[in-house]
Design a protein around this motif. Structure first.
Motif, short mmCIF file in Angstrom:
data_model
loop_
_atom_site.label_atom_id
_atom_site.label_comp_id
_atom_site.label_asym_id
_atom_site.label_seq_id
_atom_site.Cartn_x
_atom_site.Cartn_y
_atom_site.Cartn_z
N GLU A 195 11.05 0.29 -3.42
CA GLU A 195 10.55 1.43 -2.69
C GLU A 195 9.71 0.72 -1.61
OE1 GLU A 195 8.54 5.41 -1.64
OE2 GLU A 195 10.31 4.65 -2.84
N ALA A 196 9.26 -0.29 -1.73
CA ALA A 196 8.67 -1.02 -0.44
C ALA A 196 10.04 -1.60 0.53
CB ALA A 196 8.08 -2.50 -0.85
N LEU A 201 1.02 -1.20 -0.12
CA LEU A 201 0.02 -0.05 0.02
C LEU A 201 0.97 1.27 -0.14
CD1 LEU A 201 -2.81 -0.86 2.68
CD2 LEU A 201 -3.05 -0.68 0.05
N LEU A 202 1.76 1.31 0.91
CA LEU A 202 2.78 2.50 1.04
C LEU A 202 3.58 2.56 -0.12
CD1 LEU A 202 3.91 1.93 4.47
CD2 LEU A 202 2.22 3.72 3.95
N ILE A 262 -3.54 6.93 3.61
CA ILE A 262 -4.01 6.41 2.54
C ILE A 262 -5.49 6.00 2.71
CG2 ILE A 262 -4.15 4.54 0.64
CD1 ILE A 262 -0.94 4.21 1.48
N ALA A 263 -6.46 6.44 2.06
CA ALA A 263 -7.93 6.15 2.58
C ALA A 263 -8.32 4.92 1.69
CB ALA A 263 -8.69 7.47 1.85
N GLY A 267 -2.77 1.29 6.42
CA GLY A 267 -2.60 2.19 5.35
C GLY A 267 -2.74 3.52 5.77
N ALA A 268 -4.31 3.68 6.30
CA ALA A 268 -4.77 4.90 6.69
C ALA A 268 -3.66 5.59 8.03
CB ALA A 268 -5.99 5.00 7.17
#
Length: 334
Positions: free
Chosen positions: A201-202, A51-52, A83-84, A77-78
């Motif tokens: 990135e992860a 997600l990130l 992240i919505a 995630g939120a």
């Protein structure tokens, strides 16, 4: 597996020089036909890193309203990424309706979060999602220029049930999370796979989340052993779940709701602490699915009933013993 762990050659994975971690990551990437992979501590961390890596603050992801990424991973995630989540109704087969996914995508307007990602899950409560159904949802995502992530914690159960390779099952996904500690039997760990740039990135997010481990090759060795020896045998778990379901179907006080790969779901007339103790007295330990601080059955139990799962430590004698224990605890066999 324990011997492989004891004999594992190790390095420092934070610096990328643990040979077993590198071997495991290369093995998974090859099996799924992805550019790169990342060994992480858990399925929750794997999905969160995905997600990130896919989304920035103010972006959103679409997921089924009963999916792990939305419902059962503490809103990471939120909370940690801004992240919505945008949940959509999950169909009875475990996948969101493609039309609902299309309707949930936000227009390019300053009033809305930017829709970036669709998350699917296979298996879901042990249910195998067909490649055709997954492709329908993926097409909707592609038409809306979304990336697609698969929470494939138990994806090898789906592969075995469908008779397809991991690469075939996951071909339409940008990223895939798979678990080593579910039916594959490793003590810990998951692997996130996808494009090299996104996996890089992860990896940064894994470090930020505290998932950078040093001599992680001990755990990676268990994962390698699991992939080499424990995939095809998942069919045995599926067969044993069906066998247990057949036995429990003839037991008063039990209704078998579903049998999905290595999982079965039952409703029990008496699911309280007394039943739990009666089963324990007969050598069967169980959790009546109560949530800390929650009176009555947990929300999970209300959704699917009591879950029984077969795995590599369960043999045919265990199935017979469990069926006999339920019958004795609940009443006579019809």
């Amino acid at each position: 597996m324990r011997q492989a762990m004891a004999e594992a050659e190790v390095g420092d994975d934070v610096f990328g020089d643990d040979p077993n971690v590198n071997r495991l990551e290369a093995m998974v990437a090859e099996r799924l036909n992805k550019e790169a992979s990342l060994f992480v501590t858990s399925g929750t961390q794997s999905n969160l890193c995905a997600l990130l890596a896919h989304c920035g603050r103010g972006d959103e992801y679409i997921a089924g309203d009963t999916s792990h990424t939305f419902r059962l991973e503490a809103g990471g995630g939120a909370v940690l990424g801004g992240i919505a989540p945008q949940p959509v109704a999950t169909e009875t087969d475990g996948l969101p309706n493609p039309e609902a996914v299309a309707a949930a995508v936000k227009p390019d307007d300053a009033h809305f979060a930017r829709t970036r990602l669709l998350c699917l899950e296979n298996t879901k409560n042990g249910m195998v999602q067909s490649p055709e159904r997954m492709d329908e949802a993926i097409k909707v995502a592609r038409d809306a220029s979304l990336s697609v992530h698969l929470d494939g914690a138990r994806m090898w159960n789906a592969c075995v049930e469908l008779g397809v390779s991991g690469a075939e099952l996951t071909a339409g996904f940008d990223t895939v999370s798979m678990c080593l500690s579910k039916g594959l039997g490793a003590p810990a760990g998951s692997v996130l796979s996808g494009p090299r740039e996104l996996i890089d990135e992860a990896r940064k997010w894994r470090k930020m989340l505290g998932g950078g481990m040093r001599q992680a090759g001990v755990l990676a060795a268990a994962g390698i052993y699991a992939l080499e020896h424990h995939v095809e045998r998942l069919a045995d778990d599926h067969a044993r779940a069906a066998s247990l379901a057949a036995a429990l179907a003839d037991t008063d006080g039990i209704k078998v709701n579903a049998i999905n790969t290595n999982m079965m779901f039952i409703s029990i007339d008496d699911a309280g602490s007394e039943l739990q103790q009666r089963l324990a007295d007969r050598g069967v330990l169980c959790d009546v699915l109560r949530t800390r601080g929650h009176k009555g059955p947990s929300p999970y139990a209300q959704l699917v009933g009591t879950r029984l799962v077969t795995h590599l430590d369960i043999n045919d004698d265990d199935i017979s013993a469990a069926a006999a224990a339920f019958a004795a605890a609940l009443g006579p066999v019809r």
